[in-house]
Write a protein that holds these residues in place. Structure first.
Motif, PDB file in Angstrom:
ATOM      1  N   SER A  61     -18.301  -2.366 -12.633  1.00  0.00           N
ATOM      2  CA  SER A  61     -19.107  -1.424 -12.427  1.00  0.00           C
ATOM      3  C   SER A  61     -20.607  -1.742 -12.380  1.00  0.00           C
ATOM      4  CB  SER A  61     -19.029  -0.490 -13.672  1.00  0.00           C
ATOM      5  OG  SER A  61     -19.689  -0.691 -14.809  1.00  0.00           O
ATOM      6  N   GLU A  65     -19.821   1.828 -18.546  1.00  0.00           N
ATOM      7  CA  GLU A  65     -18.202   1.818 -18.497  1.00  0.00           C
ATOM      8  C   GLU A  65     -17.893   0.342 -18.431  1.00  0.00           C
ATOM      9  OE1 GLU A  65     -20.159   3.004 -15.969  1.00  0.00           O
ATOM     10  OE2 GLU A  65     -19.053   3.181 -14.174  1.00  0.00           O
ATOM     11  N   GLU A  66     -18.772  -0.475 -18.247  1.00  0.00           N
ATOM     12  CA  GLU A  66     -18.182  -1.920 -17.605  1.00  0.00           C
ATOM     13  C   GLU A  66     -17.331  -2.689 -18.778  1.00  0.00           C
ATOM     14  OE1 GLU A  66     -18.671  -3.607 -15.064  1.00  0.00           O
ATOM     15  OE2 GLU A  66     -17.865  -5.221 -15.803  1.00  0.00           O
ATOM     16  N   THR A  86     -24.373  -4.911 -16.942  1.00  0.00           N
ATOM     17  CA  THR A  86     -24.541  -3.920 -15.972  1.00  0.00           C
ATOM     18  C   THR A  86     -25.501  -2.745 -16.712  1.00  0.00           C
ATOM     19  OG1 THR A  86     -22.860  -2.872 -16.915  1.00  0.00           O
ATOM     20  CG2 THR A  86     -22.447  -3.946 -15.147  1.00  0.00           C
ATOM     21  N   THR A 290     -17.079   9.013 -14.263  1.00  0.00           N
ATOM     22  CA  THR A 290     -16.896   7.544 -14.089  1.00  0.00           C
ATOM     23  C   THR A 290     -15.742   7.374 -13.043  1.00  0.00           C
ATOM     24  OG1 THR A 290     -17.751   7.457 -16.336  1.00  0.00           O
ATOM     25  CG2 THR A 290     -16.290   5.427 -15.369  1.00  0.00           C
ATOM     26  N   GLU A 291     -16.079   6.396 -12.060  1.00  0.00           N
ATOM     27  CA  GLU A 291     -14.948   6.296 -10.916  1.00  0.00           C
ATOM     28  C   GLU A 291     -13.895   5.346 -11.681  1.00  0.00           C
ATOM     29  OE1 GLU A 291     -15.289   5.504  -6.454  1.00  0.00           O
ATOM     30  OE2 GLU A 291     -16.659   4.182  -7.794  1.00  0.00           O
ATOM     31  N   LEU A 306     -15.810  -1.094  -8.294  1.00  0.00           N
ATOM     32  CA  LEU A 306     -15.616   0.436  -8.231  1.00  0.00           C
ATOM     33  C   LEU A 306     -16.311   0.607  -6.860  1.00  0.00           C
ATOM     34  CD1 LEU A 306     -15.885   1.516 -11.521  1.00  0.00           C
ATOM     35  CD2 LEU A 306     -13.778   1.635 -10.230  1.00  0.00           C
ATOM     36  N   ALA A 309     -20.100   1.671  -7.596  1.00  0.00           N
ATOM     37  CA  ALA A 309     -20.914   0.719  -8.137  1.00  0.00           C
ATOM     38  C   ALA A 309     -21.474  -0.146  -6.983  1.00  0.00           C
ATOM     39  CB  ALA A 309     -19.913  -0.158  -9.035  1.00  0.00           C
ATOM     40  N   THR A 542     -12.672   3.040 -17.482  1.00  0.00           N
ATOM     41  CA  THR A 542     -12.058   2.932 -16.249  1.00  0.00           C
ATOM     42  C   THR A 542     -10.605   2.700 -16.258  1.00  0.00           C
ATOM     43  OG1 THR A 542     -12.349   0.601 -16.543  1.00  0.00           O
ATOM     44  CG2 THR A 542     -14.133   1.852 -15.302  1.00  0.00           C
TER      45      THR A 542
END
Lengths: 983, 95
Positions: A61, A65-66, A86, A290-291, A306, A309, A542
């Motif tokens: 990401s 959320e990494e 990130t 968030t993807e 992602l 990202a 994620t």
């Protein structure tokens, strides 16, 4: 080779170049970079090794959320493990180290775990390491901990300072993307007190990562104009680098502001972080979305990211993750990545869309109804395999793959008070339902994914929130923006033979979820605990939804029925340093000093912590090498001449009112109503269940004025209890209470020469003779020529003794005056150790005996419980269970051999009985060496102890292997007739 | 939590000490013939229903008022706050 992957544009400051090191190699980046973007700019995709299988990993990401790109940031005492590259802002001299690998990131010996993966499936340690039992602690657990893990702690004290703060506002806006900015603008213009918080250092949210336009101009222009206006409003507080990590009751939010995390070290006088408690009348969650990825075989290689990202790195950070990229998507948003990357001059090798009706992007090869089935490249992606609509398998060379399985609203805060989200079939995601009272949701967090919808939703949300508060707000003119609908066809996994990752941080694959399903861990909370899915630093941001979908597929239930796990604070990790704030080390709790503290320091006293108080423990004299020498001397000096001890720490409660006597009579189990003015009485206080609560003295200074004392430990609890009785039980009594513990400095002056000493201090107008001021007398006096004081003739030591109190500010003066006046009398200061010896010798119960599990009868004070009145605890003190024939009684213990030592906690056994719980007769509560009697003595509780005087018992301490003989004696080793204290 | 103190307005729950069920106000008469039985109930038996609960909170870091807080223990919504002294007087407690 420097920043070979850097593109044109972006939100970085190219005028400044920053140097940083990763695993010992030097690189360059720019302000505005994160560690991840700067590494990617330098062509570094490999940033970590996975938790369990030690698989090579790169960032998935571009945000908080990494799951993968976790590093140890900084060095020495500031080394911080598991920091997400990130979100770590680049600064000059930044040092980062990869973790969970040996000897190096590229060559990791423990990547052998990857080949043992069939043994390391979900729940493997529950099954594998069962036998032999002893091996778990000695071998398996340490080995697993070494192999599986994240970063290392520095092992040193954190050199930085963390603060706590409190903020109040009408409207808290969480997230400064399009919805949040529109909301803050609406509320700010209306004059409301607004806090706008964003976890990023650059406000704007997704607008920073997209190429979309507002009013046909780059979004940046509107963002900057809005920020400038908000900055000009005194009623708006913009907090960047601030994560709202929890939504608590009644509009209280926890926020973590990373004040100086983006600097090499905090500026002097500046905290590293601030933990804010925000009291918000209303709040609007604009936290975006968030993807989520799609699971396929080997979908965890560095370079597979992602899709959002991938384009954020290109648009915001001007970084190409690779020269050739591909996109794998099940929705229209994935195509944005292809368009943006192509526009930035990156070769898009293919777009693979699982849908039949996928839109076309000019110039980009499109595979409709196709999926990615696998990937290749040991330390980074080299190629993907694609299964086309026709079922053909094709390999496509690319260094990066953007994957989009759709977007999940960041609705976590709506669930912090047990809110449960709702599955939306059209959006193929969970959307929030309500939330804590006072909190509304806008923009992508609410499932409104278009920029147009976010802007309008934010403004409308703010207006509605303010209307609730009676503040009128008008909607601002908002820019024209894209209003694309969400077009998605759910796809969660591409089935294949190999492992397909769902949770990259915890190495949870589709196979693990399948196994959990087979083994009946199907409920989503069971799945989480069995597989560790969704745990650790990223909390499965994620991973959760795809895993829920896989479980739904396995159980044949709709996703809505499977549901989500409960989201709890914190939203992203909060360091323990921030939670502790300034409350660490010496500042961990208040430190209370007695009035004689500085004087005692001057005497070289050794101090001991007693609750929050620092009390002198003993006063060593030159030549004394062992504490016992000091204590023995202090005890004998007190018994033979006069000793002084600061007893200010005892609770002192002033009780006044026409019904004060009646009040105290109900509070203490013994009679207080008839206590004469000018007299003191020992008071025993019970709990309502019949156990002893506390003891102390009750002094009647006037008809309607008492001063009662409590033990040091219970001062606060007793005062609270007295207020309860006054306000809740007998509100009609005329009685007032105030704690005066800190108002009066009080000293015990004990010993045969105590009267002689006090006569030199107390003004001559006051007669201290035994006739005029007998044992248990009290009254107001003046000392040192007119200073008001209180004198109590009470004794804890068994000697002729007094306690004298002066206003606290004169305490230091009084101790100095007493010491000077008593020099020729041999006056000796004593500390808490001597206090303890004196009271054990006299048989007075203290904390060890008043442990909350003993009754007045146990203490030998049963006769004090008056049956003629209704006082707290008297009724239940009479119940059967507390008055059995075998009940324990306080006894004294005297070793048969004077050389023997009695140890607290040792158990009392009868001669010849087995040493076990069934034959236990009691235990030792207090013990010491008594210089007065010349050997060890003890107090203890013994079954039927009052009827066993003279018996020989064994004092057994199986821990130390000791077993001595002692005689049961009355619990009083000095002056049992009480001649001394009446003298 | 925020507790709306009847005299001081909303105060953070951290300023308070919690005791328990407000039924503790109804202390039986210790001289009554059935005192033992009634004190057993008073000391040990509590209803623990979901939903609204009346409980005693002490404003220890504040004005030292004992309060009767009616709180929904499922949602933490605070429905009503009274001075315990007023509640006790209204329940016939006096001297």
């Amino acid at each position: 080779m420097s920043q070979t992957m850097r593109l044109a544009g972006g939100r970085i400051d190219r005028a400044t170049t920053l140097s940083f090191a990763f695993d010992g190699r030097l690189y360059r980046g720019h302000p505005g970079d994160t560690l991840a973007s700067a590494l990617l700019a330098n062509g570094v995709r490999l940033m970590g090794r996975s938790f369990k299988y030690h698989r090579p990993r790169g960032p998935l990401s571009a945000g908080s959320e990494e799951p993968n790109a976790l590093v140890e940031l900084r060095s020495g005492a500031r080394r911080e493990p598991n920091t997400r590259a990130t979100v770590a802002e680049l600064f000059e001299g930044l040092v980062a180290t990869s973790q969970n690998r040996w000897p190096s990131l590229a060559v990791d010996a423990l990547s052998v775990n990857d080949r043992l993966s069939s043994f390391l499936t979900a729940g493997f340690y529950y099954k594998t390491f069962m036998w032999p039992k002893a091996f778990w602690e000695k071998l398996y657990e340490p080995a697993i901990r070494r192999a599986a893990g994240l970063g290392r702690l520095s092992g040193e004290a954190d050199p930085d300072v963390y603060d706590k703060g409190f903020l109040h506002c009408d409207l808290l806006v969480i997230g400064a993307g399009p919805a949040g900015l529109a909301a803050a603008l609406t509320a700010g213009r209306a004059g409301a007190r607004v806090i706008l918080a964003d976890e990023d250092f650059l406000p704007g949210g997704r607008l920073n990562a997209e190429t979309i336009t507002l009013d046909d101009a780059p979004a940046r222009a509107w963002v900057e104009a809005t920020l400038a206006e908000l900055a000009s409003l005194g009623n708006v507080r913009l907090m960047t680098r601030t994560t709202i990590y929890g939504a608590f009751d009644h509009g209280i939010f926890g926020a973590l502001e990373r004040v100086t995390d983006h600097l090499a070290q905090p500026r002097p006088g500046t905290p590293r972080q601030i933990l804010w408690r925000i009291y918000a009348k209303r709040s609007l969650l604009c936290a975006g979305a968030t993807e989520r990825p799609i699971a396929f075989e080997n979908n965890d290689r560095p370079g597979i990211m992602l899709a959002g990202a991938l384009r954020a790195y290109a648009n915001r950070w001007a970084v190409a993750a690779a020269r050739d990229v591909a996109v794998f998507t099940n929705n229209d948003d994935g195509h944005r990545t292809a368009r943006d990357l192509a526009a930035a001059g990156i070769r898009v090798a293919a777009v693979i869309d699982s849908r039949e009706d996928a839109p076309d992007t000019p110039g980009v090869p499109l595979f409709r109804s196709a999926v990615v089935t696998g990937s290749r490249g040991r330390l980074g992606l080299k190629a993907i395999t694609v299964r086309t609509a026709g079922g053909r398998t094709e390999e496509i060379a690319c260094g990066a793959l953007g994957v989009s399985g759709g977007w999940n609203p960041n609705l976590q805060l709506t669930c912090h008070q047990r809110g449960r989200p709702r599955w939306d079939d059209a959006l193929a995601t969970f959307v929030p339902v309500g939330g804590p009272s006072g909190l509304a949701v806008a923009g992508a967090a609410a499932g409104i994914f278009s920029t147009h919808g976010a802007l309008r939703g934010g403004a409308a949300g703010a207006r509605a929130a303010l209307a609730d508060l009676g503040i009128a707000a008008s909607l601002p003119a908002l820019p024209r923006a894209e209003d694309a609908p969400v077009r998605i066809a759910p796809l969660w996994q591409v089935k294949g033979k190999g492992r397909a990752w769902l949770d990259q941080q915890n190495d949870v694959t589709v196979k693990d979820v399948t196994l959990a399903h087979q083994e009946n861990f199907r409920a989503i909370e069971h799945l989480k605990r069995y597989t560790t899915l969704g745990m650790a630093t990223d909390q499965g941001k994620t991973a959760n939804i795809p895993a829920i979908a896989v479980m739904a597929e396995l159980t044949g239930k709709p996703i809505a029925e499977v549901g989500t796990t409960i989201y709890r604070p914190p939203y992203t990790p909060v360091s323990l340093g921030a939670l502790a704030g300034r409350s660490r080390g010496a500042e961990f709790r208040p430190r209370r000093l007695t009035p004689s503290h500085h004087w005692a320091e001057g005497q070289g006293a050794v101090f001991v912590e007693v609750g929050n108080w620092m009390r002198a423990q003993w006063f060593p004299r030159p030549g004394e090498t062992h504490w016992r020498q000091s204590v023995d001397r202090e005890v004998l000096a007190t018994r033979q001449a006069v000793g002084i001890c600061d007893v200010t720490t005892l609770g002192k409660i002033d009780v006044q009112g026409t019904n004060a006597a009646a009040f105290l009579d109900r509070l203490y189990c013994n009679g207080m109503a008839k206590l004469a003015v000018g007299r003191v009485r020992y008071g025993l206080m019970l709990r309502e269940d019949g156990m002893v609560k506390d003891d102390g003295t009750v002094a009647r200074l006037a008809e309607d004025h008492f001063v009662v004392t409590t033990t040091t430990a219970n001062a606060i609890a007793v005062f609270r209890h007295m207020e309860f009785c006054r306000q809740c039980l007998w509100p009609g009594l005329d009685v007032q209470l105030i704690s005066t513990t800190d108002a009066w400095a009080q000293f015990s002056v004990a010993g045969p020469k105590s009267r002689a000493l006090l006569e030199r201090i107390v003004d001559p107008a006051f007669d201290l003779s035994n006739e005029a001021f007998p044992y248990m007398a009290c009254g107001g006096v003046t000392v040192c020529g007119g200073l008001r004081a209180r004198l109590f003739r009470i004794s804890f030591s068994g000697e002729l003794a007094y306690e004298i109190a002066v206003p606290a500010r004169y305490g230091d003066g009084l101790i100095r005056a007493l010491m000077a006046a008593g020099e020729d009398l041999g006056v000796t200061p004593y500390g808490t150790e001597t206090l303890g010896v004196l009271r054990i010798e006299k048989g007075h119960p203290a904390g060890n005996e008043l442990n909350g599990q003993t009754t007045a009868a146990n203490l030998g004070l049963g006769k004090m419980v008056s049956s003629a009145k209704d006082a707290i605890g008297t009724v239940l003190s009479r119940r059967e269970g507390l008055n059995g024939p075998d009940d324990i009684r306080l006894v004294g213990l005297k070793p048969l051999s004077p050389a023997d030592v009695i140890v607290n906690g040792a158990h009392l056994m009868t001669e010849g009985s087995p040493v076990d719980a069934a034959h236990d007769q009691g235990w030792v509560t207090s013990s010491c060496h008594s210089p007065h009697v010349g050997h060890a003595i003890g107090l203890g509780f013994l079954k039927r102890g009052d009827r066993r005087t003279g018996e020989i018992v064994r004092v057994v301490n199986p821990l130390a292997g000791t077993d001595i003989r002692a005689q049961v004696v009355a619990p009083c080793f000095v002056d049992p007739e009480g001649v001394r204290l009446r003298g | 939590m925020l507790i709306p103190h009847p005299l001081l307005g909303p105060r953070d729950a951290q300023e308070f000490t919690y005791l328990g069920d407000a039924a503790l106000i109804d202390r039986p008469d210790g001289l009554a013939a059935d005192a033992a039985e009634r004190f057993f109930d008073y000391g040990y038996l509590r209803d623990n229903p979901p939903g609204e609960h009346r409980e005693l909170w002490f404003h220890e870091q504040g004005d030292r008022s004992w309060l009767v807080v009616t709180r929904n223990i499922t949602t933490h919504e605070i429905v009503r706050v009274e001075l315990a002294r007023d509640v006790a007087l209204a329940r016939g407690r006096g001297r």
